[in-house]
Design a protein around this motif. Sequence first.
Motif, mmCIF file in Angstrom:
data_model
loop_
_atom_site.group_PDB
_atom_site.id
_atom_site.type_symbol
_atom_site.label_atom_id
_atom_site.label_comp_id
_atom_site.label_asym_id
_atom_site.label_seq_id
_atom_site.Cartn_x
_atom_site.Cartn_y
_atom_site.Cartn_z
ATOM 1 N N LEU A 153 0.826 -1.203 0.000
ATOM 2 C CA LEU A 153 0.000 0.000 0.000
ATOM 3 C C LEU A 153 0.863 1.257 0.000
ATOM 4 N N ALA A 170 2.476 1.685 -3.361
ATOM 5 C CA ALA A 170 1.512 2.176 -4.347
ATOM 6 C C ALA A 170 1.345 3.680 -4.244
ATOM 7 N N GLY A 171 1.288 4.191 -3.011
ATOM 8 C CA GLY A 171 1.161 5.630 -2.820
ATOM 9 C C GLY A 171 2.366 6.390 -3.337
ATOM 10 N N MET A 177 0.406 4.464 -8.052
ATOM 11 C CA MET A 177 -0.205 3.309 -8.693
ATOM 12 C C MET A 177 -1.235 2.712 -7.736
ATOM 13 N N THR A 178 -2.055 1.817 -8.243
ATOM 14 C CA THR A 178 -3.001 1.116 -7.379
ATOM 15 C C THR A 178 -2.305 -0.086 -6.752
ATOM 16 N N GLN A 179 -2.811 -0.514 -5.595
ATOM 17 C CA GLN A 179 -2.230 -1.683 -4.951
ATOM 18 C C GLN A 179 -2.381 -2.946 -5.808
ATOM 19 N N PRO A 180 -3.536 -3.173 -6.468
ATOM 20 C CA PRO A 180 -3.613 -4.347 -7.342
ATOM 21 C C PRO A 180 -2.563 -4.339 -8.452
ATOM 22 N N ALA A 181 -2.269 -3.154 -8.989
ATOM 23 C CA ALA A 181 -1.247 -3.072 -10.038
ATOM 24 C C ALA A 181 0.132 -3.420 -9.484
#
Length: 332
Positions: free
Chosen positions: A45, A48-49, A53-57
């Motif tokens: 997480l 991603a921040g 990007m998104t966490q799934p990505a």
Amino acid sequence: MAEPDAPDAAAPPARPAHSRASLARRLRLQQLMIFEQVRASGSLLAAAGELAMTQPAISKALRELESQVGGALFVRGKRGVTPTELGRRFEPHAASMLAELRLLAETLNATQAGTRGQVVVGTLISASAALLPEAIERLRRAAPDVVVSVRVGPNTLLFPLLARGELDVVVGALPGAAAVAGAESARLASRPLYDEALRVVVGAQHPLARRRKLALAELMALDWIVPTPDSMAWPSVRAFFGAAGLPARRTESVSILTNLALLAGSARVALMPQAAAERFAQGGQLAVLPVRGLGAFGAVGYTVRADRAPSAATERFLAALRAAGEHLGRGR
């Protein structure tokens, strides 16, 4: 019962799972950036921040990378992620490749503009209070858009980082040949700028601050701050105290901030590199005592990779270091 077939001695050896060509086809540079950010952040997480990007990505990219290298790189837990054994072995190679990518970006930018880029500097205690700040100020006047990132640490940490390309230059007291591992030593080149000495200092308000003559014997009963035994200055410290031996009441420290705080609030006396002592004396924080018997303990300068030309931004910074070193060394 039939005997099992014997292994075919003439069978060719198994091909290795990885090669330079296979990794070049499979790995993507973005995967390395994601791996490094996850390792630094400790969680998907947070990474991603940082990377927008998104966490799934992030998770998908990591799964693809782990599939390509043939094993898990992180252990997932409730409190984040930690590198596996494979992840720890993968990390220095990823860091080295990303460092080369940063240098490529700087080369391209320098070709187009000449005054942009980043310099990552490792510094030792002997340079952090005087030489490095003056060099950064000189660089700022010549190339205000060059970003300087400073990391502080001992030789044992900084020189391996320099050899791997994660640092552009290490600034401080130059180590002896035995202090750098053989493989690293062959890849590094040092340039001395001036000889450093130790000085005896006290807080600006200390009762001894205005004395014009002092003998070491008058100070031995006080509480001292001296460099640590693993510092470059330690042999000079032992030689200075000589037959009298080290003070019984002493703190061993190379932390400039800690030493300044201790000197400001007490009657302590300290041994400090000359350049730092003079800088803080000019600022009214310390007083240099007129105690004889302290000579040079080594050369201060910088170390770079010998097998790679510096980027344009690093070359500008090295020029600033040389000018600052000339100024600090004048009159020594």
